[in-house]
Scaffold this active site. Structure first.
Site, PDB file in Angstrom:
ATOM      1  CE  LYS A 108      -3.570 -11.817  -2.753  1.00 23.10           C
ATOM      2  NZ  LYS A 108      -2.591 -10.724  -2.686  1.00 23.10           N
TER       3      LYS A 108
ATOM      4  CE  LYS B 228      -7.120  -9.301  -1.533  1.00 26.62           C
ATOM      5  NZ  LYS B 228      -6.643  -8.928  -2.539  1.00 26.62           N
TER       6      LYS B 228
ATOM      7  N   GLY C 111      -1.148   1.885  -7.083  1.00 24.54           N
ATOM      8  CA  GLY C 111      -2.348   1.171  -7.137  1.00 24.54           C
ATOM      9  C   GLY C 111      -2.143  -0.430  -6.720  1.00 24.54           C
TER      10      GLY C 111
ATOM     11  CB  VAL D 102      -4.820 -16.896  -4.724  1.00 27.26           C
ATOM     12  CG1 VAL D 102      -3.594 -17.051  -4.204  1.00 27.26           C
ATOM     13  CG2 VAL D 102      -5.850 -17.205  -3.814  1.00 27.26           C
TER      14      VAL D 102
HETATM   15  N1  HSE Z   1      -2.751  -5.806  -2.357  1.00 25.33           N
HETATM   16  C1  HSE Z   1      -2.421  -6.911  -3.147  1.00 25.33           C
HETATM   17  C2  HSE Z   1      -1.103  -6.969  -3.357  1.00 25.33           C
HETATM   18  C3  HSE Z   1      -3.001  -7.072  -4.427  1.00 25.33           C
HETATM   19  O1  HSE Z   1      -0.499  -6.176  -2.897  1.00 25.33           O
HETATM   20  O2  HSE Z   1      -0.685  -7.965  -3.891  1.00 25.33           O
HETATM   21  C4  HSE Z   1      -4.561  -7.609  -4.498  1.00 25.33           C
HETATM   22  O3  HSE Z   1      -4.517  -9.300  -3.974  1.00 25.33           O
END
Ligand code: HSE
Length: 432
Positions: free
Chosen positions: A202, A102, A184, A129
């Site tokens: 996004k 993104k 994660g 996104v």
């Molecule tokens: N780090 C992002 C989130 C996930 O926490 O939504 C990947 O886009």
């Protein structure tokens, strides 16, 4: 017809997920394409998937430049460096690109789409996104027959998880952030998530597609969740609101406004009950009316599934323009003059002295702002400062900011005031 030959660069969580899908005999991916090569920083690591059937490349740019690859899948991440160089190399020789990146698309989307069109290649980024939630395709295809006025969403699962867990467990921001990193969800650098930048990347992409403009990341006003405290979550809850990080783009009279910021949503608001790491998007469009999309915004399975859906579009020959229209038809996003009106939540930490509340309401009255509700936390005998929270009736943001500045200048405030917009269900999602 011969099968499309696919190369994947980046074998982290998502890359591993896509390799697993190719290895699954039941997957549709193998009907019209085959994975032939992979690239990552280290070949030695055990990733829990068998990579022996695929050619190995240490250098992602070499993989992207290889004439034996028809589709380059970029899952390296980062707006510049190897990811950008490799995507440019692939598009430059007319190979299609599928990416989950993104930051790359938000910052360099116009130049990359231009290269794709010039060289007869496709650039697709559904996975960039909303993880597994079809937001890009929904706007490009399903909403194409309508005119979107607003896109508003919860686009960062880490922030949503942190705010939800703080509310449910009463734990601190730091404790919940480290748990999200362990699960994660979080980006390598937590400021990308909690500072609102990931959501802003996004939003840049979604606004460009929704409003038919070029992606313009620099135009997004970004505020993260770092200043949201447990006190805010509890007091906003008592007043009937839940705090969410909202990414919102609006088109008003042809001008576009985009911001990412924490907001107080009434409990019956369509985004108020989107909890945990879920992502959601609400689109207001005519004549389709309001649409809501919701699902898992991160993680191996959902994000790999979105990469796979782009690959299937390529194989089926139905992949369209990167942002839904040829680049020549996308105007620069004309910037809206911020003319926002709305209700606001204000948290203050003030010295406990007679006349303080009178002084605060005087500064609000001076800007003709009417208080809707007011709460003061009970504190211990030994306190030096007390938190006060208030919400206002509808007013111009400029007048609210003027009042906040005047309140901050009073010698009774013990920390910088914290201001958030308040949004109600059914309120028109527009800025003016
Ligand atoms: N780090 C992002 C989130 C996930 O926490 O939504 C990947 O886009």
């Amino acid at each position: 017809m011969s099968k499309l030959r696919v190369g994947i660069a980046g074998l982290g969580t998502v890359g591993r997920g896509v390799v697993r899908l190719f290895a699954d005999d039941a997957s549709r991916l193998n009907e019209k394409m085959q994975l032939v090569a992979v690239s990552a920083r280290t070949a030695a690591r055990d990733r829990g998937v068998d990579l022996t059937p695929y050619r190995w490349f240490d250098d992602p740019v070499a993989l992207a430049s290889d004439p034996g690859i028809d589709v380059f899948v970029e899952l390296i991440g980062g707006s510049d460096g190897a990811a950008k160089a490799a995507v440019e190399a692939a598009l430059g020789r007319g190979a299609h690109v599928v990416t989950a990146n993104k930051a790359l698309v938000a910052l360099h989307g116009s130049a990359l789409a231009e290269s794709a069109e010039r060289n007869g290649a496709k650039l697709l980024f559904e996975a960039a996104v909303g993880g597994g939630v079809p937001m890009v395709k929904a706007l490009k295809e399903s909403v194409a027959g309508s005119r979107a006025s607003t896109v508003a969403g919860i686009l960062n699962g880490t922030c949503n998880y942190i705010l939800t867990e703080m509310e449910n467990s009463g734990r601190s921001f730091e404790a919940v952030l480290s748990e999200a990193q362990g699960l994660g969800y979080a980006e390598a650098d937590p400021t990308t998530d909690v500072g609102g930048f990931d959501a802003a990347h996004k939003l840049t992409i979604l606004s460009a597609i929704a409003f038919g403009t070029r992606p313009d990341f620099a135009h997004v006003r970004v505020e993260g969740i770092e200043r949201v405290t447990l006190t805010d979550i509890r007091l906003a809850g008592k007043l009937g609101y839940r705090i969410k990080l909202i990414a919102k783009g609006s088109q008003v009279d042809g001008a576009v406004e985009m911001h990412v910021r924490p907001a107080c949503l009434s409990f019956d608001h369509p985004l108020a009950n989107v909890g945990g790491s879920l992502n959601a998007l609400v689109v207001d469009a005519e004549p389709s009316g309001q649409l809501t999309f919701i699902g898992r915004g991160a993680g191996e399975g959902p994000t790999a599934a979105s990469v796979a859906s782009d690959l299937i579009d390529l194989a089926e020959g139905r992949a369209g323009y990167a942002f839904g229209k040829p680049l020549t038809q996308l105007g620069a996003a004309p910037r809206a003059t911020p003319a926002e009106r709305g209700r606001y939540y204000l948290r203050l930490l003030v010295k406990d002295r007679p006349g303080v509340v009178a002084a605060i309401s005087d500064r609000l009255a001076h800007e003709e702002i009417s208080i809707e509700s007011f709460l003061q936390m009970p504190v211990s005998e030994k306190h030096t400062a007390v938190p006060i929270v208030l919400t206002t009736q509808t007013c111009a943001r400029s007048r609210m900011e003027a009042a906040v500045k005047a309140i901050a200048a009073l010698d009774v405030t013990a920390e910088a005031p914290f201001l958030m917009p308040v949004e109600h269900a059914g309120q028109r999602w527009s800025s003016s």
